[in-house]
Write a protein that holds these residues in place. Structure first.
Motif, PDB file in Angstrom:
ATOM      1  N   ARG A  26       0.835  -1.195   0.000  1.00 26.08           N
ATOM      2  CA  ARG A  26       0.000   0.000   0.000  1.00 26.08           C
ATOM      3  C   ARG A  26       0.874   1.252   0.000  1.00 26.08           C
ATOM      4  O   ARG A  26       2.020   1.221   0.447  1.00 26.08           O
ATOM      5  N   ALA A  27       0.321   2.353  -0.468  1.00 30.16           N
ATOM      6  CA  ALA A  27       1.030   3.633  -0.372  1.00 30.16           C
ATOM      7  C   ALA A  27       1.254   3.959   1.098  1.00 30.16           C
ATOM      8  O   ALA A  27       0.387   3.742   1.944  1.00 30.16           O
ATOM      9  N   GLY A  28       2.436   4.469   1.398  1.00 31.49           N
ATOM     10  CA  GLY A  28       2.754   4.851   2.770  1.00 31.49           C
ATOM     11  C   GLY A  28       3.509   3.800   3.544  1.00 31.49           C
ATOM     12  O   GLY A  28       4.174   4.105   4.531  1.00 31.49           O
ATOM     13  N   ASP A  29       3.414   2.536   3.112  1.00 32.89           N
ATOM     14  CA  ASP A  29       4.168   1.478   3.789  1.00 32.89           C
ATOM     15  C   ASP A  29       5.636   1.562   3.392  1.00 32.89           C
ATOM     16  O   ASP A  29       5.969   1.812   2.222  1.00 32.89           O
ATOM     17  N   ILE A  30       6.523   1.339   4.370  1.00 36.00           N
ATOM     18  CA  ILE A  30       7.942   1.227   4.057  1.00 36.00           C
ATOM     19  C   ILE A  30       8.296  -0.257   4.036  1.00 36.00           C
ATOM     20  O   ILE A  30       7.778  -1.033   4.825  1.00 36.00           O
ATOM     21  N   VAL A  31       9.167  -0.639   3.120  1.00 33.88           N
ATOM     22  CA  VAL A  31       9.502  -2.059   2.969  1.00 33.88           C
ATOM     23  C   VAL A  31      10.426  -2.512   4.092  1.00 33.88           C
ATOM     24  O   VAL A  31      10.250  -3.577   4.672  1.00 33.88           O
ATOM     25  N   GLN A  32      11.423  -1.688   4.405  1.00 30.93           N
ATOM     26  CA  GLN A  32      12.383  -1.990   5.464  1.00 30.93           C
ATOM     27  C   GLN A  32      12.412  -0.840   6.454  1.00 30.93           C
ATOM     28  O   GLN A  32      12.079   0.295   6.113  1.00 30.93           O
ATOM     29  N   GLY A  33      12.842  -1.130   7.688  1.00 34.33           N
ATOM     30  CA  GLY A  33      12.919  -0.087   8.702  1.00 34.33           C
ATOM     31  C   GLY A  33      13.837   1.052   8.279  1.00 34.33           C
ATOM     32  O   GLY A  33      14.837   0.840   7.602  1.00 34.33           O
ATOM     33  N   GLY A  37      11.343   5.187  12.115  1.00 31.13           N
ATOM     34  CA  GLY A  37      10.923   4.310  13.206  1.00 31.13           C
ATOM     35  C   GLY A  37       9.564   3.682  12.974  1.00 31.13           C
ATOM     36  O   GLY A  37       9.060   2.941  13.826  1.00 31.13           O
ATOM     37  N   ASP A  38       8.945   3.949  11.821  1.00 25.54           N
ATOM     38  CA  ASP A  38       7.640   3.352  11.511  1.00 25.54           C
ATOM     39  C   ASP A  38       7.802   1.854  11.272  1.00 25.54           C
ATOM     40  O   ASP A  38       8.843   1.400  10.777  1.00 25.54           O
ATOM     41  N   LYS A  39       6.759   1.093  11.604  1.00 28.14           N
ATOM     42  CA  LYS A  39       6.822  -0.354  11.436  1.00 28.14           C
ATOM     43  C   LYS A  39       6.893  -0.701   9.958  1.00 28.14           C
ATOM     44  O   LYS A  39       6.012  -0.347   9.174  1.00 28.14           O
ATOM     45  N   PRO A  40       7.936  -1.413   9.540  1.00 27.59           N
ATOM     46  CA  PRO A  40       8.083  -1.734   8.110  1.00 27.59           C
ATOM     47  C   PRO A  40       7.228  -2.925   7.691  1.00 27.59           C
ATOM     48  O   PRO A  40       6.825  -3.744   8.521  1.00 27.59           O
ATOM     49  N   LEU A  41       7.004  -3.008   6.391  1.00 32.66           N
ATOM     50  CA  LEU A  41       6.234  -4.109   5.822  1.00 32.66           C
ATOM     51  C   LEU A  41       6.883  -5.452   6.136  1.00 32.66           C
ATOM     52  O   LEU A  41       6.191  -6.446   6.378  1.00 32.66           O
TER      53      LEU A  41
END
Length: 231
Positions: A26-33, A37-41
């Motif tokens: 989804r848009a906004g998700d990061i694949v890796q940290g 500090g957001d939780k990655p995919l």
């Protein structure tokens, strides 16, 4: 393969076997940290595997490639240490073929073309600039695009990469006067409400790293009016 197999916790799983798993990001998700500090995919996928298979201890998951945070579409992960180096080798040898869809405001100069630029990344603003010839610290970037459809106010392009440079599609399309919808960083005039850009990793084909059989996966488009007009 375009059906979403599972949508648990907003995790759209497109393909899964013992060795690999493909997610529709989804848009906004990061694949890796990263520094946010957001939780990655990758952590979300690990939690899914741990829960589904009742796995004790840590879950193995290898990140094979990444997508920019505002971009949507196919992300491939390795579930085993056997699959990861083999998938990495496929990327290096360009035996994994990825196709992207992009929605742009302006009509490209040609219905289809090959773009060759030299891209230089500026780490301060996390942006790549396209040059017509080689400059210091630049890397050669090659992509092929084709206009698939004219929408009411936009154009749908299919993009195939020969190289995998930082922000390559965003930078090279902007360089020909075709910034991607919502991409303020590369010259579009306004952002999308959800901070996404209309760039979608649509299709991937490769030989399975263990089973040696052909794999083809298609990521369904995000559900919004402009993407819906492309179906």
């Amino acid at each position: 393969m375009s059906k979403i197999l599972s949508n648990k916790d907003n995790l759209q799983i497109l393909y899964e076997d013992n060795h690999i798993i493909a997610i529709n990001k989804r848009a906004g998700d990061i694949v890796q940290g990263d520094k946010t500090g957001d939780k990655p995919l990758s952590d979300v996928v690990k939690a899914y595997i741990k829960d589904k298979y009742n796995k004790p201890g840590n879950v193995y998951l290898g990140v094979v490639h990444r997508l920019d945070r505002p971009t949507t579409g196919l992300v491939l992960f390795a579930k085993t240490s056997k699959a990861l180096p083999r998938l990495n080798a496929l990327f290096v040898s360009k035996d994994i073929h990825k196709t992207y869809w992009a929605i742009v405001k302006n009509q490209p100069p040609k219905p289809a073309d090959t773009l060759i630029n030299w891209l230089r990344k500026n780490p301060k603003n996390n942006k790549s600039t396209a040059f017509p010839k080689e400059v210091k610290d630049s890397k050669k970037a090659i992509l092929h695009y084709e206009t698939l459809k004219q929408l009411d106010n936009y154009f749908l392009l299919e993009v195939n990469l020969e190289t995998g440079r930082h922000h390559q599609i965003r930078s090279q399309l902007s360089n020909i006067g075709c910034p991607i919808k919502g991409d303020l960083k590369y010259g579009f005039d306004r952002s999308n409400k959800d901070a996404s850009i209309h760039l979608h990793a649509r299709h991937i084909t490769f030989e399975h790293p263990v089973k040696k059989e052909p794999i083809s996966i298609i990521a369904p488009l995000p559900n919004d009016p402009v993407w819906n007009a492309c179906n």
